[in-house]
Design an enzyme around this catalytic site. Structure first.
Site, PDB file in Angstrom:
ATOM      1  N   ASP A 127       0.861  -1.179   0.000  1.00 41.23           N
ATOM      2  CA  ASP A 127       0.000   0.000   0.000  1.00 41.23           C
ATOM      3  C   ASP A 127       0.897   1.229   0.000  1.00 41.23           C
ATOM      4  O   ASP A 127       2.131   1.112   0.032  1.00 41.23           O
ATOM      5  CB  ASP A 127      -0.958  -0.003   1.202  1.00 41.23           C
ATOM      6  CG  ASP A 127      -2.334   0.567   0.828  1.00 41.23           C
ATOM      7  OD1 ASP A 127      -2.362   1.706   0.314  1.00 41.23           O
ATOM      8  OD2 ASP A 127      -3.342  -0.099   1.039  1.00 41.23           O
ATOM      9  N   HIS A 164     -12.794  -1.290  -8.479  1.00 37.94           N
ATOM     10  CA  HIS A 164     -14.090  -0.611  -8.598  1.00 37.94           C
ATOM     11  C   HIS A 164     -13.997   0.865  -8.244  1.00 37.94           C
ATOM     12  O   HIS A 164     -14.930   1.625  -8.501  1.00 37.94           O
ATOM     13  CB  HIS A 164     -15.153  -1.311  -7.744  1.00 37.94           C
ATOM     14  CG  HIS A 164     -15.132  -0.946  -6.292  1.00 37.94           C
ATOM     15  ND1 HIS A 164     -16.269  -0.907  -5.528  1.00 37.94           N
ATOM     16  CD2 HIS A 164     -14.117  -0.596  -5.453  1.00 37.94           C
ATOM     17  CE1 HIS A 164     -15.966  -0.561  -4.289  1.00 37.94           C
ATOM     18  NE2 HIS A 164     -14.674  -0.366  -4.222  1.00 37.94           N
TER      19      HIS A 164
END
Length: 303
Positions: free
Chosen positions: A149, A194
């Site tokens: 991340d 998404h």
């Protein structure tokens, strides 16, 4: 009252219900309601305005949210500028993730993670503080996980439990940059693609290409939009509502089977779309693409 949040036991009297008590006494639910009312609803009302202002845009800073907030930054950047707003958003997501249908057990129990390998390398792309990787390492002793991340996220991650500490590591990485971990068995995305239009989702998938080995799999764990009439009306409203929410926030979307297949094929013809399945009880689908030679993909597509 018509939604049974409050009730009218007799004329002129308003009474609480179990639902209103939860609203009054559950801080995370209060944050969810606040985030929905203050961030999502205003964005929803300006989607058409955004589409008129930026026809065909796939940019995350040209969405209904930007019109509603008079902002030039993407929604998550704009929300992050205000400490209270950012905390509300984080709490709302924490509350949302407590839904039974988002339990990680569906992922852990419904995929073959080891398949006879002595060692399985799993890269958790955009994995935050590593809940999926930790759970996977705890269940399968041969799995080694790398959680990736942004640096500011990795800095705040707690050390993994001692029982799996040698098999779960954290790495700062921007998923738009080339994937630094080569020859992994799985590259995993949970609720990542998404958030992005096809333009940016393609960049994310293409960043994997230099690292892929034959037979490596990309696992995407997200909502899947089935054809009309497949789901109950209640579930279909849910899924299509999430699709609209992503549009109004970032010009992003949930995808159906055809959109997933096109996305992988456009990213690189060597991505073979193997399957989409939704385990019973799960809200999220498991979407699997395998890296193959181009002639192998063509053979499978014509079989």
């Amino acid at each position: 009252m018509t939604f049974r949040i409050f009730r009218e036991p007799r004329e002129g009297v308003v009474a609480h219900t179990a639902a209103s008590r939860v609203l009054a006494e559950t801080p995370l639910l209060q944050q969810w309601v606040g985030q929905t009312c203050e961030d999502m609803w205003p964005a929803a009302t300006r989607v058409v305005d955004a589409m008129a202002r930026w026809p065909g845009s796939e940019e995350p800073n040209e969405a209904g949210f930007n019109v509603a907030n008079d902002s030039v930054d993407p929604a998550y950047v704009e929300i992050g500028k205000d400490e209270q707003r950012a905390e509300r958003f984080a709490d709302a997501m924490t509350f949302f993730h407590q839904r039974p249908g988002l339990d990680m057990k569906y992922l852990l129990e419904d995929h073959e993670w080891v398949s006879g390998r002595d060692r399985t390398l799993f890269v958790d792309v955009g994995g935050s503080h590593g809940p999926v990787s930790i759970a996977l390492a705890e269940k399968f002793p041969s799995v080694h996980c790398i959680v990736q991340d942004l640096p500011e996220v990795i800095e705040k991650a707690n050390a993994p439990p001692s029982a799996v500490a040698s098999r779960v590591e954290f790495m700062a990485h921007n998923f738009f940059e080339p994937q630094p971990v080569c020859n992994a068995d799985f590259y995993y995305f949970r609720w990542i693609l998404h958030n992005w239009s096809d333009k940016y989702a393609l960049r994310i998938l293409r960043s994997l290409v230099p690292a892929m080995k034959h037979g490596a799999r990309v696992i995407v764990n997200e909502f899947y939009v089935p054809p009309p009439g497949v789901l109950s009306l209640y579930r279909e409203r849910d899924v299509r509502g999430y699709d609209m929410a992503m549009k109004e926030l970032q010009n992003a979307k949930e995808r159906d089977a055809g959109e997933w297949a096109r996305l992988f094929e456009t990213a690189d013809p060597r991505f073979f779309m193997r399957e989409i399945r939704e385990p019973a009880g799960s809200d999220l689908a498991i979407i699997v693409a395998e890296w193959m030679a181009k002639d192998e993909v063509e053979e499978k597509q014509t079989a």
